[in-house]
Design an enzyme around this catalytic site. Structure first.
Site, PDB file in Angstrom:
ATOM      1  CG  ASN A  47      -1.715   1.226   1.397  1.00  0.00           C
ATOM      2  OD1 ASN A  47      -1.751   2.055   0.486  1.00  0.00           O
ATOM      3  ND2 ASN A  47      -2.380   1.378   2.538  1.00  0.00           N
ATOM      4  CD1 TRP A  48       4.067   1.141  -2.499  1.00  0.00           C
ATOM      5  CD2 TRP A  48       3.883   1.895  -4.605  1.00  0.00           C
ATOM      6  NE1 TRP A  48       4.900   0.391  -3.293  1.00  0.00           N
ATOM      7  CE2 TRP A  48       4.811   0.832  -4.580  1.00  0.00           C
ATOM      8  CE3 TRP A  48       3.604   2.524  -5.819  1.00  0.00           C
ATOM      9  CZ2 TRP A  48       5.450   0.390  -5.747  1.00  0.00           C
ATOM     10  CZ3 TRP A  48       4.244   2.085  -6.973  1.00  0.00           C
ATOM     11  CH2 TRP A  48       5.160   1.034  -6.927  1.00  0.00           C
ATOM     12  CE  LYS A  49      -0.276   3.380   4.619  1.00  0.00           C
ATOM     13  NZ  LYS A  49      -0.168   3.509   6.059  1.00  0.00           N
TER      14      LYS A  49
ATOM     15  CG  HIS B 188      -5.897   1.943   4.946  1.00  0.00           C
ATOM     16  ND1 HIS B 188      -5.491   2.957   5.784  1.00  0.00           N
ATOM     17  CD2 HIS B 188      -4.888   1.048   4.899  1.00  0.00           C
ATOM     18  CE1 HIS B 188      -4.270   2.672   6.220  1.00  0.00           C
ATOM     19  NE2 HIS B 188      -3.881   1.519   5.701  1.00  0.00           N
TER      20      HIS B 188
ATOM     21  CD  GLU C 290      -3.073   5.663   6.386  1.00  0.00           C
ATOM     22  OE1 GLU C 290      -2.992   5.649   5.141  1.00  0.00           O
ATOM     23  OE2 GLU C 290      -2.184   5.163   7.125  1.00  0.00           O
TER      24      GLU C 290
ATOM     25  CD  GLU D 253      -3.669  -2.456   7.331  1.00  0.00           C
ATOM     26  OE1 GLU D 253      -2.578  -2.727   6.845  1.00  0.00           O
ATOM     27  OE2 GLU D 253      -4.290  -1.422   7.054  1.00  0.00           O
TER      28      GLU D 253
ATOM     29  N   GLY E 112       2.336   2.417  10.645  1.00  0.00           N
ATOM     30  CA  GLY E 112       3.263   3.530  10.448  1.00  0.00           C
ATOM     31  C   GLY E 112       4.033   3.928  11.697  1.00  0.00           C
TER      32      GLY E 112
ATOM     33  CB  SER F 254       5.096  -1.568  12.019  1.00  0.00           C
ATOM     34  OG  SER F 254       4.659  -0.231  12.199  1.00  0.00           O
TER      35      SER F 254
ATOM     36  N   GLY G  10       2.882  -1.100   4.252  1.00  0.00           N
ATOM     37  CA  GLY G  10       2.961   0.324   3.903  1.00  0.00           C
ATOM     38  C   GLY G  10       4.402   0.753   3.710  1.00  0.00           C
TER      39      GLY G  10
HETATM   40  P1  PGA Z   1       2.771   0.369   7.620  1.00  0.00           P
HETATM   41  O1  PGA Z   1       1.322   0.580   6.924  1.00  0.00           O
HETATM   42  O2  PGA Z   1       3.356  -0.889   7.066  1.00  0.00           O
HETATM   43  O3  PGA Z   1       3.550   1.605   7.218  1.00  0.00           O
HETATM   44  O4  PGA Z   1       2.533   0.290   9.079  1.00  0.00           O
HETATM   45  C1  PGA Z   1       0.447  -0.500   6.773  1.00  0.00           C
HETATM   46  C2  PGA Z   1      -0.868  -0.046   6.193  1.00  0.00           C
HETATM   47  O5  PGA Z   1      -1.331   1.060   6.506  1.00  0.00           O
HETATM   48  O6  PGA Z   1      -1.499  -0.782   5.414  1.00  0.00           O
END
Ligand code: PGA
Length: 253
Positions: free
Chosen positions: A9-11, A95, A97, A167, A173, A213, A234
């Protein structure tokens, strides 16, 4: 047998040029991987570039969001058909976010899941609790309610083909993943809920990803848990080397 599925997930990262550079190195690193399904989740504007770049590799294309309507006066949105036209295989839905920053609710997420299936793609549904909810012992009730509402009307056949990413929001993150025990417990709980809501067969077939993470150094212990069938990655997916390492570590398990 559930085939492990590791998706990025490159966001809001990587221009088309940067996506191209990533692919030039990444494709080489994973060319012999066959026992792990690989997904790449670029921004909307890089979907076409990544779609062209993965042609013939077996790597799957994942969009990060979608709108549930086919067309109309919905400024700024992207339809399922538009994603499908670009070769999208999976769509990340719900997600944290999107839920927290953009106010997405379970009702909307449910409509998106149906829209994704209707257009021949598969959802990667994200669920998870906040740190506060975990501290007050609400983790299971939060996951239960998200799954009940998000999966409303989803058939057993559909649920068996989809992916659910557990998640925990406090692990996203932060560099601090959930412990393998907590990650396993969350995925097992979600699988059991799918069995209750949709049926046993769907619960056995649905793939549960852990997300939050994941890094090369913790991939082995997280990915070897019995109810964890892969990961949604991510930060560590932005670098071709660390993302490929996570995949090859999983393949060797
Ligand atoms: P992260 O993000 O690996 O940077 O914790 C995971 C995600 O939001 O899918």
């Amino acid at each position: 047998m559930r085939k492990p599925f590791i998706a990025s997930n490159w966001k809001l990262h990587k221009t088309k040029e940067e996506a191209r550079e990533f692919l030039n190195s990444f494709r080489e690193k994973v060319k012999y991987v066959s026992d792990v399904e690989i997904g790449l989740g670029p921004t909307f504007t890089s979907l076409g570039t990544v779609s062209d770049g993965i042609e013939g590799t077996g790597i799957k294309l994942c969009a990060q969001n979608v709108y549930f309507e086919d067309e109309g006066a919905f400024t700024g949105e992207v339809s399922p058909e538009m994603l499908s036209e670009l070769g999208t295989d999976y769509v990340i839905v719900g997600h944290s976010e999107r839920r927290q920053i953009f106010g997405e609710e379970d009702r909307t997420i449910n409509k998106k899941i149906h829209a994704v299936f209707e257009h021949g793609m598969k959802p990667i549904l994200c669920i998870g609790e906040t740190e506060k909810q975990r501290a007050s012992g609400e983790t299971e009730s939060v996951l239960k309610s998200q799954l009940k509402n998000d999966l409303d009307g989803v058939t057993s056949h559909q649920a068996g083909k989809m992916v659910i990413a557990y998640e925990p929001i406090w692990a996203i993150g932060t560099g601090e993943s959930a412990s393998p025990e907590d990650a396993q417990a969350g995925c097992k709980f979600a699988r059991d809920q799918v069995k209750k809501i949709v049926g046993n067969e769907a619960g056995e077939n649905v793939r549960l990803q852990y997300g939050g993470s994941i890094k090369p150094h913790n991939a082995e212990v997280l990915m070897s848990q019995p109810d964890i069938d892969g990961g949604l990655v991510g930060s560590a997916s932005l670098d071709p080397e660390s993302f490929a390492d996570i995949i090859t570590i999983t393949e060797e398990l």
